[in-house]
Design a protein around this motif. Structure first.
Motif, PDB file in Angstrom:
ATOM      1  N   TRP A   3       6.838 -40.745 -11.320  1.00 51.65           N
ATOM      2  CA  TRP A   3       7.120 -40.093 -12.604  1.00 51.65           C
ATOM      3  C   TRP A   3       7.430 -38.618 -12.424  1.00 51.65           C
ATOM      4  CZ3 TRP A   3       7.568 -43.073 -16.836  1.00 51.65           C
ATOM      5  CH2 TRP A   3       7.604 -42.463 -18.097  1.00 51.65           C
TER       6      TRP A   3
ATOM      7  N   GLU B 255       8.476 -35.184 -15.000  1.00 53.00           N
ATOM      8  CA  GLU B 255       8.670 -34.686 -16.354  1.00 53.00           C
ATOM      9  C   GLU B 255       9.215 -33.268 -16.329  1.00 53.00           C
ATOM     10  OE1 GLU B 255       5.108 -37.122 -18.696  1.00 53.00           O
ATOM     11  OE2 GLU B 255       4.914 -34.959 -18.339  1.00 53.00           O
ATOM     12  N   GLU B 256      10.069 -32.964 -17.313  1.00 52.89           N
ATOM     13  CA  GLU B 256      10.553 -31.614 -17.555  1.00 52.89           C
ATOM     14  C   GLU B 256       9.980 -31.157 -18.888  1.00 52.89           C
ATOM     15  OE1 GLU B 256      14.765 -32.016 -17.505  1.00 52.89           O
ATOM     16  OE2 GLU B 256      14.900 -32.069 -15.310  1.00 52.89           O
TER      17      GLU B 256
ATOM     18  N   THR C  12       4.257 -30.618 -23.631  1.00 52.04           N
ATOM     19  CA  THR C  12       5.063 -31.748 -24.090  1.00 52.04           C
ATOM     20  C   THR C  12       6.281 -31.902 -23.191  1.00 52.04           C
ATOM     21  OG1 THR C  12       4.400 -31.366 -26.383  1.00 52.04           O
ATOM     22  CG2 THR C  12       6.342 -32.727 -26.033  1.00 52.04           C
ATOM     23  N   ALA C  13       6.584 -33.151 -22.846  1.00 53.12           N
ATOM     24  CA  ALA C  13       7.725 -33.408 -21.980  1.00 53.12           C
ATOM     25  C   ALA C  13       9.028 -33.432 -22.774  1.00 53.12           C
ATOM     26  CB  ALA C  13       7.549 -34.731 -21.244  1.00 53.12           C
TER      27      ALA C  13
ATOM     28  N   SER D  49      11.945 -34.300 -21.005  1.00 55.96           N
ATOM     29  CA  SER D  49      12.585 -35.440 -20.344  1.00 55.96           C
ATOM     30  C   SER D  49      11.575 -36.094 -19.414  1.00 55.96           C
ATOM     31  CB  SER D  49      13.817 -35.009 -19.549  1.00 55.96           C
ATOM     32  OG  SER D  49      14.775 -34.400 -20.387  1.00 55.96           O
ATOM     33  N   SER D  50      11.590 -37.415 -19.348  1.00 54.58           N
ATOM     34  CA  SER D  50      10.703 -38.166 -18.462  1.00 54.58           C
ATOM     35  C   SER D  50      11.551 -39.092 -17.596  1.00 54.58           C
ATOM     36  CB  SER D  50       9.695 -38.984 -19.276  1.00 54.58           C
ATOM     37  OG  SER D  50       8.897 -38.153 -20.090  1.00 54.58           O
ATOM     38  N   TYR D  51      11.266 -39.074 -16.304  1.00 58.48           N
ATOM     39  CA  TYR D  51      12.037 -39.880 -15.366  1.00 58.48           C
ATOM     40  C   TYR D  51      11.115 -40.837 -14.606  1.00 58.48           C
ATOM     41  CZ  TYR D  51      15.627 -36.349 -16.184  1.00 58.48           C
ATOM     42  OH  TYR D  51      16.536 -35.512 -16.777  1.00 58.48           O
ATOM     43  N   CYS D  52      11.498 -42.092 -14.574  1.00 59.90           N
ATOM     44  CA  CYS D  52      10.769 -43.109 -13.818  1.00 59.90           C
ATOM     45  C   CYS D  52      11.625 -43.503 -12.625  1.00 59.90           C
ATOM     46  CB  CYS D  52      10.482 -44.317 -14.710  1.00 59.90           C
ATOM     47  SG  CYS D  52       9.560 -45.640 -13.898  1.00 59.90           S
TER      48      CYS D  52
ATOM     49  N   ASP E 153      16.142 -41.794 -16.387  1.00 58.98           N
ATOM     50  CA  ASP E 153      15.717 -41.119 -17.608  1.00 58.98           C
ATOM     51  C   ASP E 153      15.197 -42.170 -18.587  1.00 58.98           C
ATOM     52  OD1 ASP E 153      15.629 -39.830 -20.170  1.00 58.98           O
ATOM     53  OD2 ASP E 153      16.931 -38.266 -19.370  1.00 58.98           O
TER      54      ASP E 153
ATOM     55  N   TYR F 281      13.968 -42.128 -21.766  1.00 57.30           N
ATOM     56  CA  TYR F 281      14.376 -42.164 -23.176  1.00 57.30           C
ATOM     57  C   TYR F 281      15.886 -42.046 -23.360  1.00 57.30           C
ATOM     58  CZ  TYR F 281       9.414 -41.736 -23.750  1.00 57.30           C
ATOM     59  OH  TYR F 281       8.074 -41.960 -23.673  1.00 57.30           O
TER      60      TYR F 281
END
Length: 282
Positions: free
Chosen positions: A17, A19-20, A28-29, A31-34, A38, A40
């Motif tokens: 994971w 997060e930006e 609070t994120a 952007s979230s990357y798995c 991306d 969302y």
């Protein structure tokens, strides 16, 4: 600020994971990357739940067969039914008015063990990693499942061959149907090999295949290790626990347990003329 009073920023390490943060709120994120995807922006509008779960656990985007296999596994064990001990644990919690979390924890606790539970799946995936599709090695293991048990652990030795139902006589229809469906999706994998040799194994140990045996072979085909399979097995069985706990809470304790009408007291104090508690309509 001096070095002695400087506050270090938390630095969590994860290859899963990234997060930006939002520019105006570091908690609070944005952007979230798995595994680089991306969540969302790309996964949410384009992927199915099975694809996302596979990515989370394995770290790669699944192909169509892997996606379908995981989806069918999830359907097969989403609700083990009221004969399952973990579901009944959740039902007991629900009818007693426990919180939602307590009902699910009850199901997790009871469904975590070595008899139809997640630890049995763990053991079987370990054996798939060790034995592969080698018939002799599997026969040796099923005959002596504790032969490599040489350390003190929270888990006891097995009292039965993992993946098989010691109290059964014939393989239940839903298990046969699940085995057939999963083997159709993965015709060259461990699940198909298990289907081919099921009757041979059942004759060897004198009791039938269980759902844990089916699911463990399929999870091995997905590329999960033993700990990943154990964890995912626990998660995928929670929907059934949840809905049955909610249902029993609505029905109320007067209609629970469902086998109460078949309970016979051999030392009923009422029949002996002894004092009984008044005011309870059981």
């Amino acid at each position: 600020m001096s070095n002695s009073t400087k506050v270090n920023k938390p630095n969590y390490q994860s290859s899963i994971w990234l997060e930006e943060p939002e520019s105006n709120n570091p908690f609070t994120a944005k952007s979230s990357y798995c595994y680089g995807y991306d969540v969302y922006q790309d996964i949410l509008p384009k992927a199915s739940l099975s694809e996302y779960w596979y990515l989370l656990f394995v770290g790669e985007r699944p192909n169509s067969a892997q996606t379908q296999l995981l989806e069918k596994i999830a359907i097969a064990i989403a609700n083990p039914g009221m004969r399952d001990e973990s579901i009944r644990a959740a039902m007991n919690a629900g009818v007693g008015g426990s919180t939602a979390a307590a009902s699910l924890i009850a199901a997790l606790g009871v469904g975590a063990g070595q008899y139809g539970g997640a630890r049995e799946v763990f053991t079987l995936v370990q054996q798939w990693q060790k034995n592969g599709c080698k018939l002799t090695e599997w026969e040796n293991f099923l005959n002596k499942p504790n032969q490599d048990y040489d350390r003190v652990d929270i888990w006891s030795e097995y009292e039965h061959a993992p993946g098989f139902e010691p109290n059964g006589e014939t393989c239940p229809t839903p298990i046969l149907q699940t085995l057939e469906q999963l083997a159709t999706i993965y015709p060259n994998g461990a699940i198909a090999w298990l289907k081919q040799h099921r009757e041979q194994f059942e004759q060897l140990i004198q009791y039938p295949l269980s759902m844990t045996g089916v699911i463990a072979s399929a999870m091995f085909d997905l590329g999960l290790n033993a700990k990943q399979a154990e964890m995912l097995f626990l998660i995928l069985r929670l929907p059934g626990a949840a809905v049955h706990a909610l249902e029993q809470e609505q029905l109320g304790w007067k209609k629970f347990p469902f086998f109460g009408q078949n309970t016979i007291l051999t030392d009923d104090p009422g029949s002996l003329g002894l004092p009984t508690v008044k005011g309870f309509d059981l």
